[in-house]
Enzyme design. Sequence first.
Site, PDB file in Angstrom:
ATOM      1  N   HIS A   1       0.822  -1.210   0.000  1.00  0.00           N
ATOM      2  CA  HIS A   1       0.000   0.000   0.000  1.00  0.00           C
ATOM      3  C   HIS A   1       0.855   1.258   0.000  1.00  0.00           C
ATOM      4  CE1 HIS A   1      -3.352  -2.659   0.603  1.00  0.00           C
ATOM      5  NE2 HIS A   1      -2.793  -3.144   1.695  1.00  0.00           N
ATOM      6  N   LEU A   2       1.940   1.247   0.768  1.00  0.00           N
ATOM      7  CA  LEU A   2       2.829   2.400   0.782  1.00  0.00           C
ATOM      8  C   LEU A   2       3.481   2.592  -0.583  1.00  0.00           C
ATOM      9  CD1 LEU A   2       3.986   4.663   2.504  1.00  0.00           C
ATOM     10  CD2 LEU A   2       5.829   3.127   3.198  1.00  0.00           C
ATOM     11  N   ALA A   3       3.754   1.508  -1.287  1.00  0.00           N
ATOM     12  CA  ALA A   3       4.322   1.609  -2.629  1.00  0.00           C
ATOM     13  C   ALA A   3       3.446   2.462  -3.530  1.00  0.00           C
ATOM     14  CB  ALA A   3       4.501   0.214  -3.227  1.00  0.00           C
TER      15      ALA A   3
ATOM     16  N   HIS B   1      -3.215  -1.114  -8.447  1.00  0.00           N
ATOM     17  CA  HIS B   1      -3.257   0.304  -8.084  1.00  0.00           C
ATOM     18  C   HIS B   1      -1.978   1.005  -8.521  1.00  0.00           C
ATOM     19  CE1 HIS B   1      -6.722  -0.550  -5.437  1.00  0.00           C
ATOM     20  NE2 HIS B   1      -6.900   0.749  -5.433  1.00  0.00           N
TER      21      HIS B   1
END
Length: 321
Positions: A270-272, A294
Amino acid sequence: MLEIDGSFGEGGGQVVRTAVALSALTGTPVRIRKIRAGRPKPGLAAQHCTAVRAVALACGAALEGCSAGSGTLVFEPGAIGRTTIALDIGTAGSIPLVLQAWLPVALVHGGSVTLTGGTEVEKSPTIDYFMQVFLPLLRAHGAEVRVEVRARGYYPAGGGEVHVAAGPSVIAPIDPARFPNEQGILSCTQNLPDHVADRQAAAASAVLPNFPVTIDRRTGKSTGTSVTAWAGAKGASALGRLGLPAERVGRAAAEGLLAACAAPGAVDEHLADQLLVYLALSGGRYTAPTASRHALTACSLLSTFGYDIAVSGTSPAVFSA
């Protein structure tokens, strides 16, 4: 005017949030069509409209179609300036997702925003993930950001309030050597007996025995619970719900973090995604467990605005600019 298909790739609100932020940062007018066309409730939702308005106020943009249910949005940016903004999502829509759109624009000249809505909601990073995983990494690269969680907001009543102040900042190229190495567990409850937060925390600690624990108990408009656990540039969260034992909430967050830490890559999946705009603007390199849908959607959108992100490898995936 740049034409964008809002249904391409992941096809969700991320396309809108990223597009308006890049429009403001590059001074490029955009028209986004077929917004969330493949979703059960297509078009803009209240959360997306609030993100668009926050960016518009930060750059004096003219808007057309910024209303709930709209499938087409026109965003014509003006000059980015230092602004003080207050917006109410009107639902329990995600405050952290609104901040994702606003923050890269606000860091140009500084500014502040006060948002009312949801601080911990499904399919969104919790405000605690934003503060404990995303922001420490961004601060380590030069971002000046302060956050105050004045009230927590849970689905369906919402009512959370978050104030964020950003100073003019130059972000250094993303470098894993700068990544923070802090860890912790945060157990949060609102309008619930004290023992619920304690039980969540104890269950998470049983999985992560050496992690510092913080408990945040509050009263407010909405009722709910959450646990967020983090270790450096990786984190995980779990939300409570009626009938779900507190122990399962704490254990789910802790086991989610263990899984994230065991996966390859310097940052979690998610941080990516959340770092891609900053990678495009400042350059650098990082690795993640995989190139998610995403992330690939964001990379494609960035290339439309002239920012090329190189993606190589599979496990881990390497993102560089």
